[in-house]
Design a protein around this motif. Sequence first.
Motif, PDB file in Angstrom:
ATOM      1  N   UNK A  27      17.199 -22.302  13.187  1.00  7.66           N
ATOM      2  CA  UNK A  27      16.318 -23.127  12.435  1.00  7.66           C
ATOM      3  C   UNK A  27      15.476 -22.128  11.465  1.00  7.66           C
ATOM      4  N   UNK A  30       9.312 -21.631   8.755  1.00  7.13           N
ATOM      5  CA  UNK A  30       8.595 -22.618   7.617  1.00  7.13           C
ATOM      6  C   UNK A  30       7.984 -21.851   7.052  1.00  7.13           C
ATOM      7  N   UNK A  93      14.641 -13.610  16.932  1.00  3.29           N
ATOM      8  CA  UNK A  93      13.729 -14.932  16.602  1.00  3.29           C
ATOM      9  C   UNK A  93      12.311 -14.536  16.186  1.00  3.29           C
ATOM     10  N   UNK A  94      11.710 -15.299  15.475  1.00  2.00           N
ATOM     11  CA  UNK A  94      10.468 -15.212  14.792  1.00  2.00           C
ATOM     12  C   UNK A  94       9.527 -16.166  15.773  1.00  2.00           C
ATOM     13  N   UNK A  95       8.358 -15.766  16.073  1.00  2.00           N
ATOM     14  CA  UNK A  95       7.465 -16.510  16.785  1.00  2.00           C
ATOM     15  C   UNK A  95       6.996 -17.638  15.893  1.00  2.00           C
TER      16      UNK A  95
END
Lengths: 95, 985, 416
Positions: A27, A30, A93-95
């Motif tokens: 994903x 954002x 992974x990014x938080x």
Amino acid sequence: MIINHPLLGPRDSQEFSYLGDASLLDRPDWHDVSALQKFHDYLYLRDNPAGEHRELWYHEAGDRSWLVVTRNTLTHEISKVELAQDVADRKDHKK
Amino acid sequence: MTQLNRLNGGLISRGSPLNFTFDGKEYAGYQGDTLASALLANGVRLMGRSFKYHRPRGVIASGSEEPNALVELRTRGRQEPNTRATVTELFGGLSARSQNRFPSLKHDFMAINDRLSNFLSAGFYYKTFMWPAPLWEKLYEPIIRKAAGLGSVSLDPDPDTYEHGYLHCDLLIVGSGPAGLAAALTAARAGARVVLAEEDFEMGGRLIAESSSFVNQSGAEWVAGVLEELGALPNVRLMKRATVHGAYDHGTYGVVERVADHLAEPPAGTPRQIHWRIYARKAVLCAGATERPIAFENNDRPGIMLAGAVRAYVNRWAAAPAQTVAVFTNNDDGHRTAKDLLAKDVNVSAVIDVRHDAPDVDGAELFKGAQVVDSTGKLGLESVKLRLSNGEIRTIDCGALAVSGGWNPNVHLTCHQRGRPIWDDEIAAFVPDTKLPVGLSVAGAANGVFSTAAALKTGMKTAKKALLDLDIQAPTVALPEAEDSAMNLKPFWFVKEGRGRAWLDYQNDVTVKDVRLAHQEGYKSPEHLKRYTTLGMATDQGKTANVLGLAVMSEMTGASIPETGTTIFRPPYTPIALGTLAGSTTGRHLAPTRKTPSHVWAQELGAEFVEAGNWLRARWFKKPGEKTWQETVNREVTTVRSRVGLCDVSTLGKIDVQGTDAAEFLNKVYANAFAKLPVGKTRYGLMLREDGIVYDDGTAARLAEDHFVVTTTTANAVLVYRNMEFARQCLWPELDVQLISTTEAWAQYAVAGPRSRDLLRKIVDAEFDISNEAFPFMACGEITVCGGFKARLFRISFSGELAYEIAVPRRYGDALIRALMAAGEEFGVAPYGTEALDVLRIEKGHAIGNELNGTTTALNLGLGKMVNRKKDCIGQVLSTREELADPEGLRLVGFKPVNRTDKIVGGAHLMNKDEPTDIKNDQGYITSAGFSATLGHSIAIGFLKNGSGRIGELVRAVNPLQESEIEVEVVSAHFVDPEGDRLRA
Amino acid sequence: MRYSGFRVIKEAFGGHKGWKPAWRDPSPQKDYDFVIIGGGGHGLATAYYLAKEFGESRIAVLEKGWIGSGNVGRNTTMIRSNYLLDGNEPFYEMSLKLWEGLEQDFNFNAMVSQRGLLNLLHSDSQVDAARRRGNAMILNGSDAELLTPEGVRKLYPFLDFENQRFPIYGGLLHRRGGTVRHDAVAWGYARGADQRGVDIIQNCEVTGFKIENGKVLGVETSRGYIGARKVGCVVAGSSSRVMQMTGMRLPIESHVLQAFVSEGLKPVLPGVITFGVGHFYATQSDKGGLVFGGDLDGYNSYAQRGNLPIVEHVAAIGASLFPALSRVRMLRSWGGIMDMSMDGSPFIDRTPIDGLYFNGGWCYGGFKATPASGMCFAHLLSTGRPHANAQAYRLDRFMSGRMIDEAGQGAQPNLH
């Protein structure tokens, strides 16, 4: 089809729900400047190979694991089954 | 009753005579007969009519490949059209009728088609019936439909039951001929788990149809010995009457077991058939081969049969096809037939062999290098016309002609995963591809190995090899000395002489001429040929016809048969009853029925139930004296608005969310923020799909820092949970959070209405203060009720009234609802159902599935501000797309009829007052409508273009589908208590 | 050569010697104005209308196998114009109108049979949704009737009303819906196109594209290079595979859909009927076989075959609706590759590559769309502008959020 669940052994595919291309694990961020384009590509432009395909299955009538199944779309032969969480854990992974 | 053509010997039980009828006439046969063998024994050759030309037809085969002898078996709900007489076991009282004829099999008016055959050439219907256009549906098509089709169904429901079964084994063996039995013995002695499936009602395959398979014993003797050994072994399951119909992925095989078809009706408690899924680590296909005819002019008369079938009838069933039989062959197999007939004292009038070097025959006249060029006989064969090798024409009298054109291996299962058979010149037939379904191997005649000795040997070897892959060492089995002769086949497909028709596909009436025409018109690919002429499309799926058709086409194109192509077979191997595939999950059992813990209580109160997905929910609780459901629903609504009502909301999805990152997790899956929700508070949550469309809504109650209880709509409970697990495992695996669905674990009730707090005070244990100050709107908490029983209380409201939802572990659900009812009596409590629930929420403008229809955004719903732009959540980014963010787009608003007695209906479209009713002027649509008992008239909510800016405007709700149209006023969707004072009271 | 009843009679007396090939078998020329990749229903219809309606010439259809070997050769033969959304319904209504005059137009009897299509409804909200759709159909010039349970019973008296798990609340009847003899559609268009000079080249697989400076110049094939002014790709289930050769990724997944046909029966089902809780549809061919199908197997597949769970589920619904058909035997099953798009609706659009056009994403609704798809694609290829009824079928609609999602399932191809 029979999916060899990494924890539970061989299971009929009828116990599972299918989602699709395993790239749905990736994903986008954002915050990215082109987030809209990236989310569009992520959601709508998935791999659709005639051959080996990494894809997500959910063991709905079982232990509720999401699995990454490597399956040939021409022969339905399954060559690899992993826990999706393990695959996702390996990613940065990014938080 | 005399059985004219019954011979001596055979495997029938002469001690068990059976009576049966065919077309109303009584006949006798024996246990062990098929309908076909019994009819032949009774001298009946005419058994059916062909599909197109209504030609008289008799049986040609002795197995499931039969194209001609199809009957309607049984009557009423058990009527089975198109049943092959060749695989129908005879039982006492069997009643069969011929089909596709009128008024009788002997005198069929539609046989006129045969006279007109020249006009009914292949594909003629594609070229005509086009003018005048309306006549196709009014005239031509009804006539064609009526003439087409074969048998008929009775339209009574099938009274029998069906089941599904599941089996696992090391080795599945398909077919019990020499190869199958040798494989079974090998695997059985090795201790492997073996399933041996045989479509016939007797094991043995050709071994019980041939007279001289073994040197020192009869086929039947050897088979009996093997079955005795296998039957005694616990690791072997013998399944007769069991057809393996399909090879599916990863070693899954579909098998139909005909449990009770050989009986007049299934014994009580027994299914008619079972559909098995057999999961086999390895499988061996030993399905044998199917003989093919040779095409010549008028080769379809009753009495003209396959040579191997004639041997089966004579040897196994002791039935001669006629008193005098001739043989037409291109290989040694035909000679065997003559020998077996002679051995049973049947007169063999000629052996006609296309080979100039044919071996000699004892006891019958042999014509080497001769061909059958025509036949005579009205309803059955009387004579055949030969052209001898010297050109001379000769007529031979015979009531039957045994034809052998060679054998096609039964490769069907090897094609089920797109394998394409390959051509073998030696036997002039297609044999299985080397690329087989995983785990499947092939032995015996199915692999093109035709002698008994070779079939036995390959059966054993193939089984050993398959087991070795499973690390099972199998012993070498001593095999009996068996027949090992070659076929000596000379490929010969069709007689080129004559101007008449020579049949390839008997049932569908496809002749050599039709293939010629298809070629002439360019339909040359095997698939075009098949589709244009209907070759191989009948109920036998071309088992006897396909290769012949290809051979004729290859003759036309000048290419070889393999160059011309092949058609592959698809499942099922033989047709399967719908009911068998369906199993027991039909009718009321099509889907599980889910009932809530208080279902019985609702039943006692006379509730009417309604399906909500798989759930049954109380729709309304009608009281004596109430004449219409509307009256009941109005009372229920009014009770909630004025006193207090109870509604079972246990069907809502419930998900327990726990972990130190639980709040952060909810922040990601909900569009609105959850991180700062205090413990003891509930928040409405809006869930989007990643594409920005609203997916579901519900509430999340924070019971502790690390513990939330989330609810979903009834419809989406499973899906939301699935998506949340996806988010947890796949998107944010680093979060410390665990999920579990608790939908079934809790019974939950809405207590709604101005007296709801008063009611609850009588139930909730005294130490819990539920006053408005201590337990305000949106509060939640874990409490005890009725003296110490654990419960959860949420102050949330769907109805817009002062309301709560109270949950208890499901085993207390029934007790709680009864306690609530008793406690509420003094306040005038009443239960309410889903209809009142619906009216109450429409009066408040709350969206449900009708509004969350998978195409609407938060903005459409008037909830745009809930999508928090300051955090990452599923759907946030894509919800900003141009069309989804359209400021002029659809908005959820309310509607009142201008004329208050008008009724608004869901699904009406909205049009401006002064514009014509036209799709171009479409302004939106009504999603939910109902009668507001509170307002006393019909109300609705729906989506209107730029709706929030049009309050007060009059528009038209048009419903041309039901020819109605009314004027409606655009209003706020909050019809009742728009300020929300009541729910905070 | 014109087909007619008179001609059939004449040929019958002449031993059928006069029938000509329905289409020629030409070798590919060096270049064409229009190269259509894919000799299925849509490709052949495109070529036919390019020649007939748009007066174009120098057209070739390239087919890797035999024409009609894709989904036009294996489908459940239904035609209908019963869509809800603005982007769809005018297109499908146009298609149905074209079906209504097709046989006279291309002089081939494809047995267009408007025997009526009935959607069963099983709840009040389904009735509301059907009302919205029925109204949209009527407003778009199609036809619809809302039936009560009694109305349904009149049409299908042997439907089981008493023992249904999901009671029948009524039905939405679309009288002009029906069936067509599917193979004949491919053959009729092929013959019509061939007569107008289109080269139909079978056994000619496209193996690559020649693209220079963002413009397509031609295609590499198993029968050599073929130059083209414009190339239209219309290959259904193979869309991703073929377009990948141009470097394009498509919002399409390929899925397997199984369908089934029973043994021939005397007429029993008067029209097309569909179930409303889960996928099931059935009809009866003129030849007498019940034709029925259901949901996708649900996983990406190019294998052209499916598995037992769907077979059993479809049968269970069929036997539940019609207990009187429980003993009817399923004769044959097959699986086709469906080009499932991300919103369940198709694409007829230009691509970022100049001269290259794309038509696909038909999900399992491609058959009924054949005439309009051909007409609109021909319009686009010939004029360079989208046809008014197909202008919503753009490849970039997901970027702007203009999805055409009839089922409301979002970007989940196996749910459309």
